[in-house]
Design a protein around this motif. Structure first.
Motif, PDB file in Angstrom:
ATOM      1  N   GLU A  88     -45.723 -12.374   2.916  1.00 43.65           N
ATOM      2  CA  GLU A  88     -44.393 -12.598   3.018  1.00 43.65           C
ATOM      3  C   GLU A  88     -43.453 -11.787   1.889  1.00 43.65           C
ATOM      4  O   GLU A  88     -42.348 -11.266   2.422  1.00 43.65           O
ATOM      5  CB  GLU A  88     -44.046 -14.030   2.869  1.00 43.65           C
ATOM      6  CG  GLU A  88     -44.476 -14.850   4.089  1.00 43.65           C
ATOM      7  CD  GLU A  88     -44.512 -14.204   5.360  1.00 43.65           C
ATOM      8  OE1 GLU A  88     -43.103 -14.016   5.659  1.00 43.65           O
ATOM      9  OE2 GLU A  88     -45.374 -14.106   6.182  1.00 43.65           O
ATOM     10  N   LEU A  89     -43.984 -11.368   0.834  1.00 44.68           N
ATOM     11  CA  LEU A  89     -43.431 -10.443  -0.316  1.00 44.68           C
ATOM     12  C   LEU A  89     -43.181  -9.277   0.564  1.00 44.68           C
ATOM     13  O   LEU A  89     -42.353  -8.524   0.233  1.00 44.68           O
ATOM     14  CB  LEU A  89     -44.264 -10.597  -1.463  1.00 44.68           C
ATOM     15  CG  LEU A  89     -43.937 -12.107  -2.309  1.00 44.68           C
ATOM     16  CD1 LEU A  89     -44.697 -11.844  -3.420  1.00 44.68           C
ATOM     17  CD2 LEU A  89     -42.505 -12.125  -2.598  1.00 44.68           C
ATOM     18  N   GLU A  90     -44.341  -8.573   1.053  1.00 45.74           N
ATOM     19  CA  GLU A  90     -44.614  -7.397   1.547  1.00 45.74           C
ATOM     20  C   GLU A  90     -43.349  -7.188   2.703  1.00 45.74           C
ATOM     21  O   GLU A  90     -42.705  -6.126   2.678  1.00 45.74           O
ATOM     22  CB  GLU A  90     -45.840  -7.161   1.993  1.00 45.74           C
ATOM     23  CG  GLU A  90     -46.152  -5.564   2.536  1.00 45.74           C
ATOM     24  CD  GLU A  90     -47.480  -5.303   2.949  1.00 45.74           C
ATOM     25  OE1 GLU A  90     -47.727  -4.131   3.324  1.00 45.74           O
ATOM     26  OE2 GLU A  90     -48.198  -6.285   3.038  1.00 45.74           O
ATOM     27  N   LYS A  91     -43.099  -8.307   3.497  1.00 43.78           N
ATOM     28  CA  LYS A  91     -42.190  -8.308   4.463  1.00 43.78           C
ATOM     29  C   LYS A  91     -40.811  -8.185   3.901  1.00 43.78           C
ATOM     30  O   LYS A  91     -39.866  -7.521   4.380  1.00 43.78           O
ATOM     31  CB  LYS A  91     -42.417  -9.607   5.319  1.00 43.78           C
ATOM     32  CG  LYS A  91     -43.333  -9.499   6.363  1.00 43.78           C
ATOM     33  CD  LYS A  91     -43.382 -10.799   7.100  1.00 43.78           C
ATOM     34  CE  LYS A  91     -44.655 -11.047   7.712  1.00 43.78           C
ATOM     35  NZ  LYS A  91     -44.730 -12.463   8.435  1.00 43.78           N
ATOM     36  N   LEU A  92     -40.790  -9.083   2.641  1.00 39.73           N
ATOM     37  CA  LEU A  92     -39.236  -9.043   1.863  1.00 39.73           C
ATOM     38  C   LEU A  92     -38.870  -7.703   1.384  1.00 39.73           C
ATOM     39  O   LEU A  92     -37.762  -7.061   1.778  1.00 39.73           O
ATOM     40  CB  LEU A  92     -39.305  -9.683   0.991  1.00 39.73           C
ATOM     41  CG  LEU A  92     -38.092  -9.906  -0.310  1.00 39.73           C
ATOM     42  CD1 LEU A  92     -36.944 -10.549   0.374  1.00 39.73           C
ATOM     43  CD2 LEU A  92     -38.621 -10.590  -1.515  1.00 39.73           C
TER      44      LEU A  92
END
Length: 443
Positions: A82-86
């Motif tokens: 999810e941090l990578e998506k952010l």
């Protein structure tokens, strides 16, 4: 503590308004006046401002904005993904990000997202509340929802989607729809109302929710729980019945000292988009309209970032203030990092096209600069000015990778003899010198 709208109505220009004015190249007084009127919102939770949030504005006086949805599901994903998506969404220009996590470990994921995000973060609180109720929405008490809103506000969430406008008396209008109620939050509230035969508790407790939102200056994103989920259901009675309620709640929210934007439909044919944008502006007193797409056709699973970007560009042109992206995975599965990138790029194109159509100050500058670089065959400058420089460079270099071709007056599409812009250069030289391009004996 006062909210942005309370300060604006008192004539105060806050540091956040000043920051927005610089970003948007607008007079600070205009930003203040738009916020005071409720036509502009600055989603900036006081808790997020203590971290790395950079204030931004949503409203017709500002540039058209885009949102990217991320979040884990009950099936897949984790904090790192999810941090990578952010990071992917922010890198390619998403103005806000919504955490729509529905599975386990929601708190840890959201806190990590908020702590890492320079852009406003939105949520749909009912998702986490449902998780805590073990998936049984019928067990919800109003206090459960109030507590969850306050919990997420303390974490630093900047705006929240709450489906306050889904009314018990409107549910019968959805019974003959092709796709029924497609909003997750809207369907959950509808199920609660049918189970208890009572009015929407989020509507009846709206003022209590305003008290929580005002304490942290969380912006309302009044959810469109009865939005159409198919072209067949577009612009129907259920959709517009809810929109009228959202107009009432917009006015109540402002009176309660809270900032308000309104969410809009997801599937609308092109010929109905302008009408939908104008109705929202009229019925909701100019509140910023935040639309999902809209998708202009239902026949392209796997390509709905395209079908929706077409509608998003038209919606932005006709008055939408923020466009919620749709990824290629829409209707099919949880988006991965590449899907996030494709959705953001599609929507940056749509939002920029809308700004061009609305004639916003400076909107065309980048287009003109890229066009000049294109005519000058300055390939590196073209790459630099593009929305996705890496992809532009890769596509060029697939056929002509050598550095010498970064200044060549042709690409692999036309080659050296058929490039229209190179021919135009030759024509201009002829006009300047008076000499024919072809020797007289061959003409």
């Amino acid at each position: 503590m006062t909210t942005q709208i309370q300060d604006a109505r008192a004539g105060v220009i806050t540091p956040e308004m000043q920051f927005v004015a610089r970003r948007e190249d607008l007079p600070p007084e205009l930003v203040r006046d738009e916020v005071a009127a409720g036509r502009m919102v600055i989603p900036a939770n006081q808790e997020h401002l203590k971290k790395k949030l950079e204030p931004m504005a949503i409203g017709l006086a500002a540039k058209c904005k885009i949102n990217a949805n991320i979040g884990n599901s009950a099936v897949t994903s984790n904090v790192d993904s999810e941090l990578e998506k952010l990071h992917m969404a922010v890198h390619f220009g998403s103005d806000t990000v919504m955490d729509l996590s529905t599975g386990k470990d929601i708190d840890r994921i959201r806190q990590a997202i908020i702590d890492a995000s320079p852009v406003p973060i939105g949520t749909v609180p009912i998702y986490q509340m449902l998780e805590e109720l073990g998936g049984n929405i019928e067990e919800m008490q109003p206090q459960h929802f109030l507590d969850m809103v306050e919990h997420q506000a303390r974490q630093g969430v900047d705006y929240m989607t709450v489906h306050c406008g889904v009314m018990l008396e409107h549910l019968h209008l959805t019974m003959n729809r092709v796709t029924g109620i497609v909003s997750r939050g809207g369907s959950l509230i509808a199920k609660w109302m049918m189970a208890h035969r009572q009015q929407n508790p989020l509507y009846t407790h709206f003022d209590d929710l305003c008290d929580v939102m005002r304490q942290y200056d969380v912006t309302w994103s009044l959810g469109d729980g009865l939005r159409p989920g198919s072209i067949a259901d577009a612009s129907d009675q259920a959709q517009f019945a809810e929109l009228k309620v959202l107009g009432e709640l917009t006015r109540r929210g402002r009176e309660n000292g809270t900032q308000v934007m309104v969410e809009g439909p997801g599937h609308i044919p092109m010929d109905q988009i302008q009408m939908n944008m104008e109705k929202e502006q009229e019925w909701c007193d100019g509140a910023p309209f935040y639309v999902l797409g809209p998708l202009v056709t239902d026949v392209a699973p796997g390509y709905d970032h395209i079908t929706s970007a077409i509608g998003a560009a038209l919606a932005g042109w006709h008055g939408a203030a923020m466009l919620c992206y749709v990824t290629p995975k829409e209707h099919l599965g949880l988006p991965d990092v590449e899907d996030v990138k494709q959705g953001v790029i599609a929507y940056k194109i749509a939002a920029h096209a809308a700004d061009l159509a609305r004639g916003r100050k400076g909107a065309r500058d980048r287009d003109d600069a890229l066009s000049r670089a294109r005519f000058a065959f300055d390939w590196n400058e073209q790459f630099r000015l593009s929305l996705d420089p890496e992809t532009a460079r890769r596509m060029h270099d697939e056929t002509l990778p050598q550095d010498v071709f970064k200044s060549a007056h042709f690409c692999s599409m036309c080659g050296p003899k058929y490039c229209s812009m190179k021919i135009t250069e030759d024509i201009r030289k002829m006009a300047e010198t008076g000499e024919p391009l072809v020797p007289a004996a061959q003409s």
